[in-house]
Design a protein around this motif. Structure first.
Motif, short mmCIF file in Angstrom:
data_model
loop_
_atom_site.label_atom_id
_atom_site.label_comp_id
_atom_site.label_asym_id
_atom_site.label_seq_id
_atom_site.Cartn_x
_atom_site.Cartn_y
_atom_site.Cartn_z
N LEU A 63 0.83 -1.21 0.00
CA LEU A 63 0.00 0.00 0.00
C LEU A 63 0.87 1.26 0.00
O LEU A 63 0.48 2.30 -0.52
N LYS A 117 -5.33 4.91 -7.31
CA LYS A 117 -6.60 4.20 -7.29
C LYS A 117 -6.60 2.96 -8.19
O LYS A 117 -7.10 1.90 -7.83
N GLN A 120 -4.78 -0.13 -6.50
CA GLN A 120 -5.07 -0.60 -5.16
C GLN A 120 -5.36 -2.10 -5.13
O GLN A 120 -5.21 -2.74 -4.09
N THR A 143 -9.78 -5.24 6.86
CA THR A 143 -9.03 -4.48 5.85
C THR A 143 -9.42 -4.94 4.46
O THR A 143 -9.64 -4.12 3.55
N TYR A 146 -12.83 -3.64 3.67
CA TYR A 146 -12.75 -2.20 3.45
C TYR A 146 -12.31 -1.88 2.03
O TYR A 146 -12.94 -1.09 1.32
N TRP A 147 -11.20 -2.47 1.62
CA TRP A 147 -10.66 -2.16 0.30
C TRP A 147 -11.57 -2.67 -0.82
O TRP A 147 -11.77 -2.00 -1.84
N HIS A 151 -13.02 0.85 -2.19
CA HIS A 151 -12.10 1.30 -3.23
C HIS A 151 -12.19 0.52 -4.53
O HIS A 151 -11.81 1.03 -5.58
#
Lengths: 265, 272, 242
Positions: A63, A117, A120, A143, A146-147, A151
């Motif tokens: 990341l 972006k 990711q 995590t 979330y991603w 995203h």
């Protein structure tokens, strides 16, 4: 025959690799109790979790452009492309004291930069294996979700990850909160949202330490009940949230809760 | 030079006629093929993990092939008595040492370049928008920067140059198995702990002998981590400067010269 | 005739034991010189010193007027070792090409010479097969071919007929005789005294690192009533008291 054997062996090895890939894809269709978790434990033993945790750290490094170090706060994760000095690792390269360290400084990167972006997705393989190898690593599960959700637009995959995480970590309120957020906020499914918010509230163990999270849970429980037209239930939830605030504590959420209570009263 | 060239060609033939190279090639191919076929969470075209796995494998196998080839040259010539026939020709001992080293390096480099081309092909196929001639800027959405691909390969070839010279130089003092073990252990240790040795040497809690050893290792052993550009390549950072490349080239040449001189000094005094 | 090989007061020691102890001899151009002795006498040590593989402790050696430690001294020298150990993954053509390149032979010359040599030793049909598939006799033929790749003026052979069957020995004898007629100098060590008697112009008998008898075959056997080299050798070696 013995002359051909060395040529046959690589071919057999290749075939075994292809077959193992096909077998793994169809694992879930097999009913007997041979599951991935057990086979990985058989291969890796107690190092399985350690490797999983290492891969989670690897995801964090990915990341940050391959640079290892302390993780950022939630706000920093939203920034992309900004280059800063990252806290240096234990190798002590903070000030290059000799020519060897100076060369290493020029070869290696120590700056701080987040993935753009479009890139990711690069952390996903490590997150995936981190959760596979250590299913009890709740941080990795959260995590990943979330991603995937925020995203990468893979909300359904995020739900799968959280559901698997909950199966492996039953009664973990953060995972329940994650599911509730996705169902209510993203999928607009207030029924499931309400259910998971209520379960998460029930499972919060340390009410003092997680007070702010509990406030948020009660608030969104109220919101989900409100969208289901359960006004009295929503009011109770808002009141529970308000009750958790300290006397002199003020923030935007408190103001919103008070307004909601006023509307419903 | 003709004699050195002949010896080098001999070693290149040796590496491609023995099984080691093909085992490594098949393993790399199988693992890369399998890894590139994976999709995580239905999100395709993640490529950096593939680059990480691929580069680790090809670096590892190239170093092992080069070290094992270089380490066995002189001992097997002695054991098989081919050394006597060879040195009965108008070949000086320095030409012998140089030829064996350059041959080991070229054979290892050839293996590495083949692995590398396969790796680039697999990665390019997996990536979304590989940038051709992307000179500097990181994160332009491309998975591959060709300038970094070239720099990473060039620096790794320098790495092979140094490790081949080290194994080659040691071969005049050590048996094959001892040489391979020591060379590979040193390589891994220096790559992993090299930058931190200076701080070990400065810590007063550490016994004085270890402090001295750490300092000696830090300043005198070759720093193989200088030649590892994987972090920049995989994560699309800026390329290194031309000045640094020149410096590292000179660094590699100096160390190769030192190891070769050590080997030549031993062979010159040896009665065969 | 000038001397191609000259050795004077040569001393070579291994672990404080003298393998060669003050050895002196000379080999004239164009002659076949036999170097005889029992096992452990120092024959192989002598040959290795002659080729620059061993550094002498005392004395000197000249090969074509140069020290054998100088690579230039070996440009016109061919060496046939006792055991034919070569790079097993190479074919005879590749082996000869490799050694030809060491001698810096031009490509066209090398190509023609390889064909000639393979034909001479009878390996044309197996020219592209790897040496590890060869029998001992075939490997020895390849060994002879590599010794001749540079068309040497001086050929040094260490036990050339060891392990060969009678037919192969006869072929080798013919080749060596032909080489002598071309004016080449041959220096070889051997246990096969019958071969030495047939081929050699001069001999030296070595025991415990010292030459106990040397000279032309006629000179060495002069005064011996049997005029038989084998019996003379046994008498000399047993009775020398060394």
């Amino acid at each position: 025959m013995s002359k051909r054997l060395p040529m046959l062996l690589p071919a057999l090895f290749f075939l075994a690799a292809v077959l193992s890939y096909s077998i793994e894809k169809n694992f879930h269709k097999v009913e007997f109790s041979f599951n991935l978790d057990n086979s990985l434990y058989r291969i890796l033993g107690s190092a399985k979790e350690a490797i999983g945790d290492t891969l989670f750290l690897k995801a964090d490094a990915y990341l940050h452009g391959g640079v290892e170090g302390k993780s950022d706060s939630g706000e920093d994760l939203e920034k992309e492309g900004k280059i800063e000095e990252r806290e240096h690792s234990a190798s002590g390269l903070k000030t290059a004291s000799d020519w060897i360290a100076q060369v290493n400084d020029r070869v290696k990167v120590h700056e701080h930069r987040h993935l753009a972006k479009t890139q990711q997705k690069e952390i996903l393989p490590f997150i995936y294996w981190a959760t596979e190898l250590d299913p009890h690593n709740v941080e990795a599960v959260l995590t990943a979700a979330y991603w995937l959700d925020r995203h990468l637009g893979q909300t359904d995959s995020a739900v799968e990850v959280l559901a698997a995480g909950l199966r492996n970590n039953p009664g973990h309120w953060e995972i329940e909160q994650g599911l509730a957020d996705i169902y209510f906020k993203r999928k607009k499914d207030a029924i499931l949202g309400e259910r998971f918010y209520a379960k998460a509230i029930e499972d919060v163990k340390d009410k003092e330490k997680d007070r702010h999270s509990l406030i948020e849970l009660y608030y969104f429980l109220g919101e989900s009940r409100l969208s289901l037209k359960k006004k009295s239930g929503a009011l109770r939830a808002y009141q529970m949230a308000l009750a958790l605030y300290a006397a002199n504590e003020e923030n935007g959420l408190k103001v919103q809760i008070m307004e909601k209570i006023k509307e419903l009263s | 030079m003709s004699a050195i060239g002949a010896l080098s060609k001999l070693l290149i033939k040796e590496i491609f006629r023995k099984k080691d190279f093909y085992v490594a090639l098949i393993l790399i191919g199988v693992i890369l093929f399998y890894a590139s076929s994976l999709n995580f969470y239905h999100v395709g075209n993640a490529v950096r993990y593939l680059m990480e796995i691929g580069l680790m494998l090809i670096y590892l196998f190239s170093v092992i092939l080069t070290v094992s080839l270089a380490a066995r040259q002189y001992p097997s010539e002695i054991q098989n008595r081919t050394c006597q026939v060879l040195l009965a020709k108008p070949l000086s001992r320095f030409e012998f040492v140089a030829g064996k080293f350059i041959g080991s390096f070229l054979a290892g480099a050839a293996s590495f370049l083949i692995f590398y081309l396969i790796f680039l092909g697999v990665t390019w196929h997996k990536a979304e928008t590989p940038q051709l001639f992307d000179m500097a800027a990181p994160s332009h959405g491309g998975a591959l920067s060709w300038i970094l691909a070239f720099q990473a390969a060039y620096l790794f070839l320098l790495n092979l140059w140094v490790i081949a010279s080290m194994a080659s130089g040691f071969s005049y003092y050590l048996t094959t198995s001892a040489n391979v073990s020591i060379s590979l252990v040193l390589y891994v240790l220096i790559n992993t702990y090299g930058p931190g040795l200076n701080s070990v040497g400065a810590q007063h809690a550490v016994p004085v002998l270890f402090q001295i050893m750490a300092k000696i290792f830090y300043y005198f052993l070759p720093h193989f981590e200088f030649f590892d550009l994987r972090q920049r390549f995989i994560h699309a950072w800026e390329p290194v400067s031309g000045g640094l490349l020149l410096f590292l080239t000179a660094y590699a040449l100096v160390y190769a010269f030192i190891f070769l001189i050590l080997g030549w000094m031993k062979l010159e005094k040896t009665s065969l | 005739m000038d001397s191609v090989i000259e050795i004077k007061d040569l001393v070579v020691s291994y672990r404080k034991k003298r393998a060669l102890d003050g050895l002196s001899l000379s080999v004239k151009r164009g002659e076949i010189f036999g170097f005889l002795g029992p096992n452990g006498a120092g024959k192989s040590t002598m040959i290795k010193t002659l080729l620059g593989l061993i550094h002498p402790d005392e004395g000197w050696v000249r090969l074509g007027g140069l020290s054998p430690l100088d690579p230039q001294a070996r440009v016109r020298v061919g060496f046939l070792p006792e055991e034919a150990n070569y790079y097993r993954f190479l074919s005879p053509v590749e082996l000869l090409s490799f050694y030809g390149e060491i001698f810096r032979l031009p490509v066209s010359v090398l190509k023609n010479r390889i064909e000639k040599l393979l034909s001479l030793v009878g390996l044309t049909e197996v020219r592209n097969k790897p040496i590890h598939t060869f029998s001992k006799g075939m490997a020895q033929k390849a060994s002879l071919a590599q010794a001749l790749i540079n068309n040497p003026e001086t050929l040094i052979l260490d036990e050339p007929t060891a392990g060969l069957d009678p037919l192969a020995r006869m072929d080798l004898r013919k080749i060596l005789t032909d080489l002598k007629e071309e004016g080449k100098t041959l220096f070889f060590s051997s246990h096969e005294l019958s071969e030495v008697e047939l081929l050699c112009d001069s001999i030296a008998i070595i025991k415990s690192g010292k030459i106990i008898k040397s000279g032309s075959l006629h000179e060495v056997l002069e005064g011996d009533k049997d005029q038989n080299l084998e019996r003379f050798f046994l008498k000399t070696v047993k009775g020398s008291g060394l």
